[in-house]
Design a protein around this motif. Structure first.
Motif, short mmCIF file in Angstrom:
data_model
loop_
_atom_site.label_atom_id
_atom_site.label_comp_id
_atom_site.label_asym_id
_atom_site.label_seq_id
_atom_site.Cartn_x
_atom_site.Cartn_y
_atom_site.Cartn_z
N HIS A 1 6.67 -3.75 3.66
CA HIS A 1 6.58 -2.36 3.67
C HIS A 1 6.96 -1.41 4.87
O HIS A 1 6.89 -0.18 5.28
CB HIS A 1 5.02 -1.88 3.68
CG HIS A 1 4.59 -2.21 2.25
ND1 HIS A 1 4.90 -1.58 1.03
CD2 HIS A 1 3.67 -3.15 1.80
CE1 HIS A 1 4.41 -2.27 -0.20
NE2 HIS A 1 3.56 -3.21 0.38
N ARG B 1 -2.85 3.90 -0.60
CA ARG B 1 -3.08 5.14 0.31
C ARG B 1 -3.54 6.19 -0.65
O ARG B 1 -3.19 6.32 -1.70
CB ARG B 1 -2.07 5.63 0.87
CG ARG B 1 -1.59 4.59 2.09
CD ARG B 1 -0.35 4.87 2.83
NE ARG B 1 0.08 3.73 3.68
CZ ARG B 1 1.10 3.79 4.29
NH1 ARG B 1 2.14 4.69 4.14
NH2 ARG B 1 1.46 2.68 5.03
N ALA C 1 8.65 1.90 4.99
CA ALA C 1 7.72 3.00 4.42
C ALA C 1 7.15 3.77 5.79
O ALA C 1 6.56 4.90 5.60
CB ALA C 1 6.66 2.55 3.49
N ASP C 2 7.13 3.02 6.91
CA ASP C 2 6.22 3.43 8.04
C ASP C 2 7.46 3.74 9.11
O ASP C 2 8.49 3.09 9.29
CB ASP C 2 5.32 2.40 8.50
CG ASP C 2 4.25 2.33 7.68
OD1 ASP C 2 3.94 3.47 6.99
OD2 ASP C 2 3.53 1.11 7.16
N PRO D 1 1.13 1.19 1.20
CA PRO D 1 1.55 2.56 0.51
C PRO D 1 0.83 2.60 -0.84
O PRO D 1 0.50 3.89 -1.06
CB PRO D 1 3.03 2.53 0.43
CG PRO D 1 3.45 1.56 1.68
CD PRO D 1 2.59 0.51 1.58
#
Length: 161
Positions: free
Chosen positions: A26, A95, A29-30, A92
């Motif tokens: 991920h 969340r 995504a950050d 993600p």
């Protein structure tokens, strides 16, 4: 995943290995943060370190995220300490479903149970600031010129004898 199936627990070395794969999968995504990346690379050793408290959220045997804090111990001029939350991360797809709140609460509960910790502090990126506001927390902007918009947040814990 049903939200009721989720729980938090102390992380194990096996969790640290699994988290590395999740974090890598991920990564896009950050936002990148070199200091956080270096911390995450050391998770395997840190889960075994008593000064660190690392918890995971899981449901149906799947890791959803983790939170990590450290008790810095008392400074020479005081008998109480400050703990710092180094990281709170949720996949993600998990969340907005309570995992982040549960992880934060697990860290706060740990800090409150430690008789010498009086302050729990951390920094938050702008992207996570709304999450902390929903928990009733707010922070001060560290540097108005910083494009990453870091906020310093503190929770003062009750004094204990």
């Amino acid at each position: 995943m049903a939200d009721g199936d989720m729980h938090t627990r102390r992380a194990t070395p096996a969790d640290a290995v699994a988290l590395q794969s999740l974090l890598a999968a991920h990564r896009h995504a950050d936002e990148e943060d070199e200091k956080v990346d270096r911390y995450r690379e050391r998770l395997g050793a840190l889960v075994m370190n008593d000064a660190h408290h690392i918890v995971v959220a899981e449901a149906d045997g799947q890791l959803l995220g983790y939170a990590a804090a450290q008790d810095y111990g008392p400074a020479p001029q005081r008998d109480w300490s400050i703990a710092r939350m180094h990281d709170l991360w949720v996949t993600p797809d998990a969340r907005g479903r309570g995992a982040g709140t549960a992880l934060f609460q697990a860290v706060r509960d740990w800090a409150e149970q430690q008789t010498r910790i009086r302050v729990l502090e951390w920094q938050s990126l702008e992207v996570a600031a709304e999450f902390y506001r929903k928990l009733g927390l707010s922070g001060e902007r560290v540097d108005e010129a910083d494009p990453r918009a870091l906020y310093e947040i503190e929770v003062h814990l009750p004094k204990r004898q």
